[in-house]
Design a protein around this motif. Structure first.
Motif, PDB file in Angstrom:
ATOM      1  N   UNK A   1       0.827  -1.207   0.000  1.00  0.00           N
ATOM      2  CA  UNK A   1       0.000   0.000   0.000  1.00  0.00           C
ATOM      3  C   UNK A   1       0.861   1.257   0.000  1.00  0.00           C
ATOM      4  N   UNK A   2       2.038   1.192   0.629  1.00  0.00           N
ATOM      5  CA  UNK A   2       2.958   2.332   0.611  1.00  0.00           C
ATOM      6  C   UNK A   2       3.459   2.605  -0.796  1.00  0.00           C
ATOM      7  N   UNK A   3       3.703   1.541  -1.560  1.00  0.00           N
ATOM      8  CA  UNK A   3       4.209   1.700  -2.929  1.00  0.00           C
ATOM      9  C   UNK A   3       3.109   2.091  -3.904  1.00  0.00           C
ATOM     10  N   UNK A   4       1.977   1.427  -3.802  1.00  0.00           N
ATOM     11  CA  UNK A   4       0.931   1.572  -4.813  1.00  0.00           C
ATOM     12  C   UNK A   4      -0.164   2.563  -4.427  1.00  0.00           C
ATOM     13  N   UNK A   5      -0.197   2.955  -3.164  1.00  0.00           N
ATOM     14  CA  UNK A   5      -1.254   3.846  -2.696  1.00  0.00           C
ATOM     15  C   UNK A   5      -2.363   3.075  -2.016  1.00  0.00           C
ATOM     16  N   UNK A   6      -3.011   3.720  -1.052  1.00  0.00           N
ATOM     17  CA  UNK A   6      -4.050   3.054  -0.266  1.00  0.00           C
ATOM     18  C   UNK A   6      -5.257   2.663  -1.099  1.00  0.00           C
ATOM     19  N   UNK A   7      -5.532   3.403  -2.166  1.00  0.00           N
ATOM     20  CA  UNK A   7      -6.681   3.057  -3.019  1.00  0.00           C
ATOM     21  C   UNK A   7      -6.427   1.777  -3.806  1.00  0.00           C
ATOM     22  N   UNK A   8      -5.196   1.314  -3.834  1.00  0.00           N
ATOM     23  CA  UNK A   8      -4.923   0.066  -4.557  1.00  0.00           C
ATOM     24  C   UNK A   8      -5.606  -1.124  -3.907  1.00  0.00           C
ATOM     25  N   UNK A   9      -6.018  -0.981  -2.651  1.00  0.00           N
ATOM     26  CA  UNK A   9      -6.760  -2.072  -2.017  1.00  0.00           C
ATOM     27  C   UNK A   9      -8.090  -2.323  -2.712  1.00  0.00           C
ATOM     28  N   UNK A  10      -8.609  -1.344  -3.433  1.00  0.00           N
ATOM     29  CA  UNK A  10      -9.925  -1.452  -4.043  1.00  0.00           C
ATOM     30  C   UNK A  10      -9.875  -1.953  -5.487  1.00  0.00           C
ATOM     31  N   UNK A  11      -8.723  -2.413  -5.912  1.00  0.00           N
ATOM     32  CA  UNK A  11      -8.577  -2.992  -7.247  1.00  0.00           C
ATOM     33  C   UNK A  11      -7.365  -3.894  -7.277  1.00  0.00           C
ATOM     34  N   UNK A  12      -7.252  -4.720  -8.290  1.00  0.00           N
ATOM     35  CA  UNK A  12      -6.093  -5.568  -8.443  1.00  0.00           C
ATOM     36  C   UNK A  12      -6.119  -6.788  -7.539  1.00  0.00           C
ATOM     37  N   UNK A  13      -4.933  -7.318  -7.276  1.00  0.00           N
ATOM     38  CA  UNK A  13      -4.818  -8.599  -6.577  1.00  0.00           C
ATOM     39  C   UNK A  13      -5.350  -8.536  -5.149  1.00  0.00           C
ATOM     40  N   UNK A  14      -5.110  -7.428  -4.448  1.00  0.00           N
ATOM     41  CA  UNK A  14      -5.572  -7.325  -3.071  1.00  0.00           C
ATOM     42  C   UNK A  14      -7.093  -7.326  -3.002  1.00  0.00           C
ATOM     43  N   UNK A  15      -7.742  -6.585  -3.881  1.00  0.00           N
ATOM     44  CA  UNK A  15      -9.206  -6.593  -3.927  1.00  0.00           C
ATOM     45  C   UNK A  15      -9.734  -7.988  -4.265  1.00  0.00           C
ATOM     46  N   UNK A  16      -9.074  -8.657  -5.189  1.00  0.00           N
ATOM     47  CA  UNK A  16      -9.503 -10.010  -5.545  1.00  0.00           C
ATOM     48  C   UNK A  16      -9.389 -10.960  -4.356  1.00  0.00           C
ATOM     49  N   UNK A  17      -8.329 -10.806  -3.568  1.00  0.00           N
ATOM     50  CA  UNK A  17      -8.166 -11.648  -2.381  1.00  0.00           C
ATOM     51  C   UNK A  17      -9.288 -11.409  -1.378  1.00  0.00           C
ATOM     52  N   UNK A  18      -9.664 -10.145  -1.181  1.00  0.00           N
ATOM     53  CA  UNK A  18     -10.744  -9.812  -0.243  1.00  0.00           C
ATOM     54  C   UNK A  18     -12.059 -10.423  -0.711  1.00  0.00           C
ATOM     55  N   UNK A  19     -12.376 -10.236  -1.981  1.00  0.00           N
ATOM     56  CA  UNK A  19     -13.646 -10.752  -2.511  1.00  0.00           C
ATOM     57  C   UNK A  19     -13.674 -12.276  -2.470  1.00  0.00           C
ATOM     58  N   UNK A  20     -12.586 -12.909  -2.850  1.00  0.00           N
ATOM     59  CA  UNK A  20     -12.522 -14.379  -2.830  1.00  0.00           C
ATOM     60  C   UNK A  20     -12.732 -14.899  -1.398  1.00  0.00           C
TER      61      UNK A  20
ATOM     62  N   UNK B   1     -18.155  -3.747  -6.099  1.00  0.00           N
ATOM     63  CA  UNK B   1     -18.451  -3.038  -4.855  1.00  0.00           C
ATOM     64  C   UNK B   1     -17.225  -2.300  -4.341  1.00  0.00           C
ATOM     65  N   UNK B   2     -16.060  -2.954  -4.436  1.00  0.00           N
ATOM     66  CA  UNK B   2     -14.834  -2.296  -3.982  1.00  0.00           C
ATOM     67  C   UNK B   2     -14.465  -1.132  -4.905  1.00  0.00           C
ATOM     68  N   UNK B   3     -14.574  -1.337  -6.188  1.00  0.00           N
ATOM     69  CA  UNK B   3     -14.212  -0.269  -7.138  1.00  0.00           C
ATOM     70  C   UNK B   3     -15.101   0.958  -6.970  1.00  0.00           C
ATOM     71  N   UNK B   4     -16.360   0.739  -6.583  1.00  0.00           N
ATOM     72  CA  UNK B   4     -17.318   1.843  -6.478  1.00  0.00           C
ATOM     73  C   UNK B   4     -17.265   2.558  -5.135  1.00  0.00           C
ATOM     74  N   UNK B   5     -16.445   2.055  -4.192  1.00  0.00           N
ATOM     75  CA  UNK B   5     -16.497   2.618  -2.836  1.00  0.00           C
ATOM     76  C   UNK B   5     -15.950   4.045  -2.786  1.00  0.00           C
ATOM     77  N   UNK B   6     -16.649   4.915  -2.055  1.00  0.00           N
ATOM     78  CA  UNK B   6     -16.211   6.289  -1.852  1.00  0.00           C
ATOM     79  C   UNK B   6     -16.364   6.677  -0.393  1.00  0.00           C
ATOM     80  N   UNK B   7     -15.365   7.390   0.122  1.00  0.00           N
ATOM     81  CA  UNK B   7     -15.493   8.047   1.416  1.00  0.00           C
ATOM     82  C   UNK B   7     -16.303   9.323   1.211  1.00  0.00           C
ATOM     83  N   UNK B   8     -17.144   9.654   2.178  1.00  0.00           N
ATOM     84  CA  UNK B   8     -18.008  10.824   2.051  1.00  0.00           C
ATOM     85  C   UNK B   8     -17.483  11.988   2.893  1.00  0.00           C
TER      86      UNK B   8
END
Length: 609
Positions: free
Chosen positions: A239-258, A282-289
């Motif tokens: 997350x330090x390298x790719x940014x915190x929003x990277x959790x909502x896409x890519x391999x990390x998001x796939x791991x969470x959904x799986x 759902x992860x891709x669409x998430x927004x902080x308000x």
């Protein structure tokens, strides 16, 4: 009461609830963080610290030290809050972490404005009101908790990202560095961590990644041993390298959904871990308000908190408005508790009827916080009688001229109690009050394999079904909906827009009553902040009986309150608050829970000698 008047009262008050003199005196010289590097042995926990340059109060000494480290390196209160929260993801993983959500309240000293972020978890877009209904009946709570079905889209990483982008001074890598190091080197297990692990051991054993991390050798880790989390260290590095929003896409998001949709049960487990509905979309669409805070005037002060989807700001605010015309500082302890209990009962009755996710429900936030509505409810309180629960709600849009009419009430929805709260301040005068959670102690009990963090069970904060057909429920599940929360991070300003005190607490629905009792203890009863935090607590949430901690339950006060109609049940503890106050000379005083949940940790950058 003005800011200066509140401070004068607080200074001359003795420790009226608990004898903390020795603890406080010792803490004044022990509030600084240790050097950032060295052995994993934690800093000493102290409940109060006073000094310059900024402050941090949290439940954990390692986490508070992480925040202080970032402050010393030029970070501000926002940077310190994220650093502290990330460290809590290591040392308090059963209360918080990347798999959860929360609410962030920030005071900007330059503009004298309060901002908030709603980082609450959201239901999948395929969820409907029958999310927790099976064969026509609501699921048992225990069956819903330990399942993928209870997992909402995490909001914590997005909250950290948005806070740092909006108001921070340091990079993501800078603020995650202390927590990454802590996860890699390990932390020392204390009695609270071991007990929480033991309480969840049966659940953890059913999920191999959880058992591997939290049950080394098949058993809860012994007190004094070092627990490392190399998977989380690698996740923080990513997350330090790719940014915190990277959790909502890519391999990390796939791991969470799986993990949520196919809970990885251990071979031979007999647990029915229902699959979740979470999807990558759902992860891709998430927004902080970003949203306006709630604001309540009280005794000449401005009390700011979080607006719905949390019910914290509206419910604490309504209760304060109900109490506004009571001279709480002059009442006996018995009458003070009576009025506090009744105001809480009324505010919870209205919360249950009206507060939900405002993006999906018509929530009358402004009207719930109007003094006119509070006055129409306050007249229900009698000095020599007790209201019956469940008390009926009233319509804040039609408060009328007299007391609200009686009707049918609803019971309070259960919420998990193991949230965590932190409070930070910096040399420039900025303040953060931040409460984050994964809901139940241990969340869903499901650790994402290879990633080192637990998934939340936050969707169980929804009502499983409509309890009273005659009373609409705004907290039923729905697509993309945020479940109602009781989280109440609070910042209080004086009439000049300067900070007086900031605080919050864990504790599920008891968060609201803990914050309310701490605030009234500090403002009305003149207690020093650490004493207001330590005071024995009561919690009434529109239930037949009020919960009391042992110090109140075993006191003569209970009998006198029972004589006018109160009913009580005893509970071991309620909440575990932390807070920070600004002193007249510009110093910060950080205060944390001295005893509950093993006690908290208050630190400052430069302690008063």
């Amino acid at each position: 009461m003005s800011h200066s008047a509140a401070r004068r009262v607080g200074r001359r008050r003795t420790l009226s609830y608990l004898s903390l003199t020795a603890v406080v005196a010792g803490a004044l010289s022990l509030g600084a963080a240790p050097p950032p590097h060295g052995s994993p042995k934690p800093p000493v926990k102290t409940p109060v610290a006073t000094g310059w340059g900024g402050a941090v109060a949290s439940v954990d000494a390692d986490a508070s030290a992480a925040g202080i480290e970032v402050l010393r390196k030029g970070g501000n209160a926002v940077d310190a809050a994220v650093a502290t929260a990330a460290a809590l993801g290591v040392t308090e993983p059963y209360s918080s972490g990347l798999g959860g959500g929360g609410y962030f309240v920030y005071y900007d000293a330059r503009t004298h404005r309060v901002h908030t972020l709603d980082g609450r978890e959201t239901a999948p877009r395929t969820a409907d009101k029958n999310l927790f209904v099976e064969d026509g009946k609501p699921l048992a709570f225990a069956d819903a908790v330990t399942s993928g079905l209870s997992v909402g889209t995490p909001g914590t990483p997005a909250t950290w990202d948005e806070a740092l982008r909006s108001w921070g001074r340091k990079s993501t890598r800078d603020v995650l560095a202390p927590a990454t190091r802590l996860a890699r080197q390990g932390f020392t297990v204390d009695g609270t961590f071991r007990q929480q692990t033991a309480d969840n051991a049966a659940r953890f054993r059913d999920f191999p990644a959880s058992a591997k991390l939290f049950l080394p050798g098949g058993e809860p880790p012994a007190v004094g041993t070092t627990l490392k989390n190399p998977d989380l260290a690698r996740t923080y590095d990513e997350l330090s390298r790719k940014g915190l929003r990277s959790l909502y896409g890519g391999a990390l998001a796939q791991d969470i959904v799986r993990t949520a949709t196919h809970p990885p049960l251990a071979p031979g487990s007999t647990r029915v871990a229902r699959p979740g509905k979470l999807a990558l979309a759902d992860l891709r669409a998430y927004d902080v308000k970003h949203q306006a805070p709630t604001r309540t005037g009280y005794r000449g002060l401005d009390v700011y908190s979080i607006a719905p989807s949390s019910s914290g700001g509206t419910t604490v605010g309504e209760a304060l408005n109900i109490l506004e015309n009571d001279k709480l500082g002059k009442l006996s302890q018995e009458q003070y508790l009576h009025h506090f209990i009744e105001a809480s009962r009324i505010a919870f009755a209205d919360r249950g009827r009206w507060v939900g996710d405002p993006s999906r429900e018509d929530v009358p936030t402004r009207e719930l916080l109007s003094q006119r509505f509070a006055d129409s409810r306050a007249c229900l309180i009698q000095d020599d009688a007790v209201l019956k629960s469940p008390l009926a709600p009233a319509d804040p849009r039609r408060p009328g001229k007299g007391c609200a009419p009686a009707g049918k009430g609803v019971d309070t929805t259960y919420e998990g109690e193991n949230t965590t709260h932190l409070t930070t301040a910096d040399r420039w005068g900025n303040v953060v009050s931040y409460t984050l959670t994964i809901e139940q102690t241990g969340g869903s009990a499901i650790t994402v394999p290879g990633r080192g963090f637990l998934l939340n069970n936050e969707l169980t904060d929804f009502s499983f079904s409509q309890a009273n057909p005659a009373v609409p429920d705004p907290n039923l599940p729905g697509p993309g909906k945020r479940p109602r929360s009781s989280i109440s991070p609070t910042i209080v300003l004086d009439r000049h827009g300067e900070p007086v005190v900031a605080l919050g607490s864990p504790g599920g629905a008891t968060i609201i009553t803990t914050v309310l009792q701490t605030l009234t203890g500090y403002v009305d009863r003149g207690l020093p902040l650490v004493d207001a935090i330590a005071a024995p607590r009561a919690s009434q949430r529109n239930a037949a009986a009020t919960e009391l901690e042992p110090a109140l339950y075993d006191s003569a006060l209970r009998g006198r309150l029972e004589a006018i109609g109160h009913a009580f049940t005893q509970v071991p503890e309620i909440g575990a608050a932390t807070g920070i106050e600004r002193l007249k000379d510009g110093r910060w005083r950080a205060a944390a829970e001295p005893v509950r949940r093993g006690g908290g940790s208050a630190m400052v950058v430069t302690p008063t000698r």
